[in-house]
Scaffold this motif. Structure first.
Motif, PDB file in Angstrom:
ATOM      1  N   MET A 152       0.830  -1.208   0.000  1.00 47.97           N
ATOM      2  CA  MET A 152       0.000   0.000   0.000  1.00 47.97           C
ATOM      3  C   MET A 152       0.865   1.260   0.000  1.00 47.97           C
ATOM      4  O   MET A 152       2.014   1.260   0.446  1.00 47.97           O
ATOM      5  CB  MET A 152      -0.925   0.014   1.210  1.00 47.97           C
ATOM      6  CG  MET A 152      -0.191   0.188   2.527  1.00 47.97           C
ATOM      7  SD  MET A 152      -1.303   0.112   3.949  1.00 47.97           S
ATOM      8  CE  MET A 152      -0.158   0.410   5.298  1.00 47.97           C
ATOM      9  N   GLN A 153       0.289   2.323  -0.500  1.00 45.18           N
ATOM     10  CA  GLN A 153       0.936   3.629  -0.456  1.00 45.18           C
ATOM     11  C   GLN A 153       0.485   4.324   0.831  1.00 45.18           C
ATOM     12  O   GLN A 153      -0.712   4.491   1.063  1.00 45.18           O
ATOM     13  CB  GLN A 153       0.541   4.439  -1.686  1.00 45.18           C
ATOM     14  CG  GLN A 153       0.907   3.724  -2.990  1.00 45.18           C
ATOM     15  CD  GLN A 153       0.410   4.465  -4.207  1.00 45.18           C
ATOM     16  OE1 GLN A 153       0.782   5.600  -4.439  1.00 45.18           O
ATOM     17  NE2 GLN A 153      -0.434   3.804  -5.000  1.00 45.18           N
ATOM     18  N   LYS A 154       1.457   4.676   1.660  1.00 48.15           N
ATOM     19  CA  LYS A 154       1.101   5.215   2.975  1.00 48.15           C
ATOM     20  C   LYS A 154       1.720   6.570   3.280  1.00 48.15           C
ATOM     21  O   LYS A 154       1.426   7.171   4.317  1.00 48.15           O
ATOM     22  CB  LYS A 154       1.512   4.222   4.057  1.00 48.15           C
ATOM     23  CG  LYS A 154       2.978   3.815   4.026  1.00 48.15           C
ATOM     24  CD  LYS A 154       3.253   2.718   5.031  1.00 48.15           C
ATOM     25  CE  LYS A 154       4.718   2.274   4.976  1.00 48.15           C
ATOM     26  NZ  LYS A 154       4.992   1.180   5.919  1.00 48.15           N
ATOM     27  N   GLU A 155       2.555   7.056   2.392  1.00 57.75           N
ATOM     28  CA  GLU A 155       3.190   8.356   2.601  1.00 57.75           C
ATOM     29  C   GLU A 155       2.479   9.439   1.801  1.00 57.75           C
ATOM     30  O   GLU A 155       2.081   9.219   0.656  1.00 57.75           O
ATOM     31  CB  GLU A 155       4.667   8.299   2.199  1.00 57.75           C
ATOM     32  CG  GLU A 155       5.482   7.236   2.936  1.00 57.75           C
ATOM     33  CD  GLU A 155       5.600   7.508   4.422  1.00 57.75           C
ATOM     34  OE1 GLU A 155       5.483   8.691   4.811  1.00 57.75           O
ATOM     35  OE2 GLU A 155       5.810   6.559   5.192  1.00 57.75           O
ATOM     36  N   ASN A 156       2.347  10.617   2.407  1.00 53.04           N
ATOM     37  CA  ASN A 156       1.770  11.786   1.726  1.00 53.04           C
ATOM     38  C   ASN A 156       0.430  11.458   1.065  1.00 53.04           C
ATOM     39  O   ASN A 156       0.215  11.715  -0.129  1.00 53.04           O
ATOM     40  CB  ASN A 156       2.753  12.319   0.675  1.00 53.04           C
ATOM     41  CG  ASN A 156       4.078  12.720   1.289  1.00 53.04           C
ATOM     42  OD1 ASN A 156       4.128  13.360   2.332  1.00 53.04           O
ATOM     43  ND2 ASN A 156       5.173  12.335   0.622  1.00 53.04           N
ATOM     44  N   LEU A 157      -0.462  10.843   1.824  1.00 48.70           N
ATOM     45  CA  LEU A 157      -1.772  10.479   1.286  1.00 48.70           C
ATOM     46  C   LEU A 157      -2.579  11.739   0.938  1.00 48.70           C
ATOM     47  O   LEU A 157      -2.517  12.747   1.653  1.00 48.70           O
ATOM     48  CB  LEU A 157      -2.539   9.635   2.301  1.00 48.70           C
ATOM     49  CG  LEU A 157      -1.907   8.277   2.659  1.00 48.70           C
ATOM     50  CD1 LEU A 157      -2.763   7.556   3.696  1.00 48.70           C
ATOM     51  CD2 LEU A 157      -1.733   7.419   1.416  1.00 48.70           C
ATOM     52  N   PRO A 158      -3.353  11.688  -0.148  1.00 49.16           N
ATOM     53  CA  PRO A 158      -4.155  12.843  -0.574  1.00 49.16           C
ATOM     54  C   PRO A 158      -5.411  12.982   0.289  1.00 49.16           C
ATOM     55  O   PRO A 158      -6.463  12.413  -0.012  1.00 49.16           O
ATOM     56  CB  PRO A 158      -4.503  12.502  -2.031  1.00 49.16           C
ATOM     57  CG  PRO A 158      -4.500  11.002  -2.067  1.00 49.16           C
ATOM     58  CD  PRO A 158      -3.451  10.553  -1.104  1.00 49.16           C
ATOM     59  N   ILE A 159      -5.319  13.730   1.349  1.00 44.15           N
ATOM     60  CA  ILE A 159      -6.417  13.883   2.308  1.00 44.15           C
ATOM     61  C   ILE A 159      -6.919  15.324   2.306  1.00 44.15           C
ATOM     62  O   ILE A 159      -6.123  16.277   2.276  1.00 44.15           O
ATOM     63  CB  ILE A 159      -5.951  13.499   3.723  1.00 44.15           C
ATOM     64  CG1 ILE A 159      -5.570  12.011   3.760  1.00 44.15           C
ATOM     65  CG2 ILE A 159      -7.039  13.791   4.758  1.00 44.15           C
ATOM     66  CD1 ILE A 159      -4.939  11.580   5.072  1.00 44.15           C
ATOM     67  N   VAL A 160      -8.237  15.472   2.323  1.00 39.39           N
ATOM     68  CA  VAL A 160      -8.851  16.802   2.407  1.00 39.39           C
ATOM     69  C   VAL A 160      -9.912  16.778   3.504  1.00 39.39           C
ATOM     70  O   VAL A 160     -10.442  15.721   3.861  1.00 39.39           O
ATOM     71  CB  VAL A 160      -9.503  17.223   1.069  1.00 39.39           C
ATOM     72  CG1 VAL A 160      -8.452  17.343  -0.021  1.00 39.39           C
ATOM     73  CG2 VAL A 160     -10.606  16.243   0.665  1.00 39.39           C
ATOM     74  N   GLY A 161     -10.222  17.951   4.052  1.00 41.01           N
ATOM     75  CA  GLY A 161     -11.306  18.079   5.016  1.00 41.01           C
ATOM     76  C   GLY A 161     -12.640  18.189   4.301  1.00 41.01           C
ATOM     77  O   GLY A 161     -12.691  18.475   3.089  1.00 41.01           O
ATOM     78  N   ASP A 162     -13.732  18.009   5.023  1.00 36.17           N
ATOM     79  CA  ASP A 162     -15.050  18.015   4.372  1.00 36.17           C
ATOM     80  C   ASP A 162     -15.481  19.405   3.925  1.00 36.17           C
ATOM     81  O   ASP A 162     -16.422  19.556   3.154  1.00 36.17           O
ATOM     82  CB  ASP A 162     -16.105  17.396   5.292  1.00 36.17           C
ATOM     83  CG  ASP A 162     -16.320  18.207   6.552  1.00 36.17           C
ATOM     84  OD1 ASP A 162     -15.389  18.933   6.968  1.00 36.17           O
ATOM     85  OD2 ASP A 162     -17.423  18.129   7.122  1.00 36.17           O
ATOM     86  N   ASN A 163     -14.772  20.447   4.384  1.00 31.30           N
ATOM     87  CA  ASN A 163     -15.141  21.810   4.007  1.00 31.30           C
ATOM     88  C   ASN A 163     -14.193  22.410   2.970  1.00 31.30           C
ATOM     89  O   ASN A 163     -14.266  23.605   2.661  1.00 31.30           O
ATOM     90  CB  ASN A 163     -15.177  22.695   5.261  1.00 31.30           C
ATOM     91  CG  ASN A 163     -15.956  23.974   5.031  1.00 31.30           C
ATOM     92  OD1 ASN A 163     -17.043  23.943   4.420  1.00 31.30           O
ATOM     93  ND2 ASN A 163     -15.425  25.104   5.481  1.00 31.30           N
ATOM     94  N   GLU A 164     -13.306  21.565   2.429  1.00 28.39           N
ATOM     95  CA  GLU A 164     -12.341  22.059   1.444  1.00 28.39           C
ATOM     96  C   GLU A 164     -13.055  22.497   0.175  1.00 28.39           C
ATOM     97  O   GLU A 164     -14.055  21.904  -0.246  1.00 28.39           O
ATOM     98  CB  GLU A 164     -11.320  20.963   1.098  1.00 28.39           C
ATOM     99  CG  GLU A 164     -10.465  20.510   2.281  1.00 28.39           C
ATOM    100  CD  GLU A 164      -9.368  21.510   2.614  1.00 28.39           C
ATOM    101  OE1 GLU A 164      -9.369  22.625   2.068  1.00 28.39           O
ATOM    102  OE2 GLU A 164      -8.508  21.156   3.435  1.00 28.39           O
ATOM    103  N   SER A 165     -12.505  23.533  -0.462  1.00 24.41           N
ATOM    104  CA  SER A 165     -13.078  24.046  -1.710  1.00 24.41           C
ATOM    105  C   SER A 165     -12.659  23.167  -2.874  1.00 24.41           C
ATOM    106  O   SER A 165     -11.720  22.386  -2.790  1.00 24.41           O
ATOM    107  CB  SER A 165     -12.593  25.478  -1.953  1.00 24.41           C
ATOM    108  OG  SER A 165     -11.197  25.476  -2.233  1.00 24.41           O
ATOM    109  N   ILE A 166     -13.361  23.319  -3.999  1.00 20.84           N
ATOM    110  CA  ILE A 166     -13.059  22.524  -5.181  1.00 20.84           C
ATOM    111  C   ILE A 166     -11.647  22.800  -5.686  1.00 20.84           C
ATOM    112  O   ILE A 166     -10.954  21.901  -6.160  1.00 20.84           O
ATOM    113  CB  ILE A 166     -14.105  22.798  -6.295  1.00 20.84           C
ATOM    114  CG1 ILE A 166     -13.957  21.757  -7.418  1.00 20.84           C
ATOM    115  CG2 ILE A 166     -13.991  24.206  -6.815  1.00 20.84           C
ATOM    116  CD1 ILE A 166     -14.266  20.352  -7.035  1.00 20.84           C
ATOM    117  N   LYS A 167     -11.206  24.045  -5.535  1.00 19.40           N
ATOM    118  CA  LYS A 167      -9.851  24.385  -5.975  1.00 19.40           C
ATOM    119  C   LYS A 167      -8.820  23.604  -5.160  1.00 19.40           C
ATOM    120  O   LYS A 167      -7.868  23.048  -5.721  1.00 19.40           O
ATOM    121  CB  LYS A 167      -9.615  25.885  -5.820  1.00 19.40           C
ATOM    122  CG  LYS A 167      -8.230  26.325  -6.255  1.00 19.40           C
ATOM    123  CD  LYS A 167      -8.061  27.838  -6.084  1.00 19.40           C
ATOM    124  CE  LYS A 167      -6.648  28.271  -6.478  1.00 19.40           C
ATOM    125  NZ  LYS A 167      -6.452  29.738  -6.305  1.00 19.40           N
TER     126      LYS A 167
END
Length: 314
Positions: free
Chosen positions: A201-216
């Motif tokens: 599995m890839q475990k470093e620098n995972l692409p995570i965003v919060g639920d209030n993040e903007s589309i940009k």
């Protein structure tokens, strides 16, 4: 003569001879298989020339499918390597004529040591056949060689008879894919059967965003993450997943309001997850069943990483 026609003729001749091979089967094939099953030692295979080459392949097949086996050159055996053969071993001798001198020279030793001898030859009345515990008839009526000199159909028949032995032993032993993988840890099958999701599995620098993040911000994370997705999280809780496909579809259906979207309105809830200890075969099945290319790897609902179809090595 057309070159492709020559090839087709070879295929037809050898296929015909293989189809006729079943007519040569006797009770000795079944007895030979039972003897190998009961064997407490190894199956040692020996043969000269082309028969030896085929013998090496049969030994390799046996060794990888649950029957301890190795190839022993008859010339080297006669000049000192007979000590490699122990009393509990079974010896498979291959000679199309059944009269190969180098092969016959090891027979007296095997008889004196009381080894079970299985032979493969194209002549049931040959010296080798008569001095074997069990004889497997590999005779063919026609070689594919136009001169009837080069072993072609006969070596193919030998190989197929060896495969028949190996497959019969596999089925009677209930030899499974996991057993096969243990002998092939470096192959793709072994990798998928023995390797776990957490191992690749890839475990470093995972692409995570919060639920209030903007589309940009979401687009930036998906782009920089190079996985084609973003995981929507609140603290340690996984809320959903956003793929580049989700972004494209949202752009098409929400053209005017697209740039006002937040992660919570774009994400797919309840993303597919897999346990960290899952074998790659299980991961592959899940991807196939759910028609997805990525799964979140979790342990006790805690995100550990991402595994994608490219990580499976298939």
């Amino acid at each position: 003569m057309n070159i492709n026609d020559i090839a087709k003729e070879v295929f037809e001749i050898e296929a015909r001879e293989i189809a006729n091979l079943s007519k040569n089967l006797t009770a000795e094939f079944e007895d030979a298989v039972k003897a190998i099953l009961k064997c407490r030692g190894k199956l040692i295979i020996s043969g000269m020339g082309k028969s030896g080459i085929i013998g090496k392949k049969i030994a390799a097949t046996m060794a990888s499918t649950g029957t301890p086996s190795f190839f022993l050159h008859p010339g080297e055996a006669y000049h000192g390597d007979l000590g490699m053969i122990e009393r509990d071993d079974i010896v498979l001798l291959i000679s199309n004529s059944g009269e190969t001198d180098e092969v016959l020279k090891v027979v007296p030793f095997l008889k004196a040591q009381e080894n079970i001898v299985i032979s493969m030859s194209g002549n049931p009345d040959s010296t080798l056949a008569k001095n074997s515990s069990y004889h497997l008839n590999i005779s063919v009526k026609e070689e594919a060689c136009p001169l009837q000199l080069a072993p072609t159909s006969s070596t193919t028949a030998t190989l197929v008879m060896g495969d028949a032995l190996a497959v019969a032993l596999m089925k009677l032993r209930d030899f499974q894919d996991r057993d096969f993988a243990q002998f092939h840890p470096g192959g793709s099958l072994g990798r998928r059967l023995l390797t776990k999701a957490e191992d690749v599995m890839q475990k470093e620098n995972l692409p995570i965003v919060g639920d209030n993040e903007s589309i940009k911000e979401i687009v930036q994370v998906v782009s920089s993450g190079k996985m084609g997705l973003a995981i929507v999280m609140s603290g340690d809780d996984i809320l959903g997943i956003i793929t580049d496909g989700d972004i494209r579809r949202a752009m098409e259906s929400n053209q005017e309001e697209f740039f006002l979207l937040k992660a919570r309105g774009l994400m797919s809830k309840n993303p597919k997850t897999v346990d960290a200890k899952s074998k790659l075969t299980e991961v592959q099945k899940m991807m196939t069943d759910y028609k997805v290319n990525s799964l979140l790897v979790c342990e006790d609902k805690r995100l550990l990483g991402i595994i994608q179809i490219y990580d499976l090595g298939i």
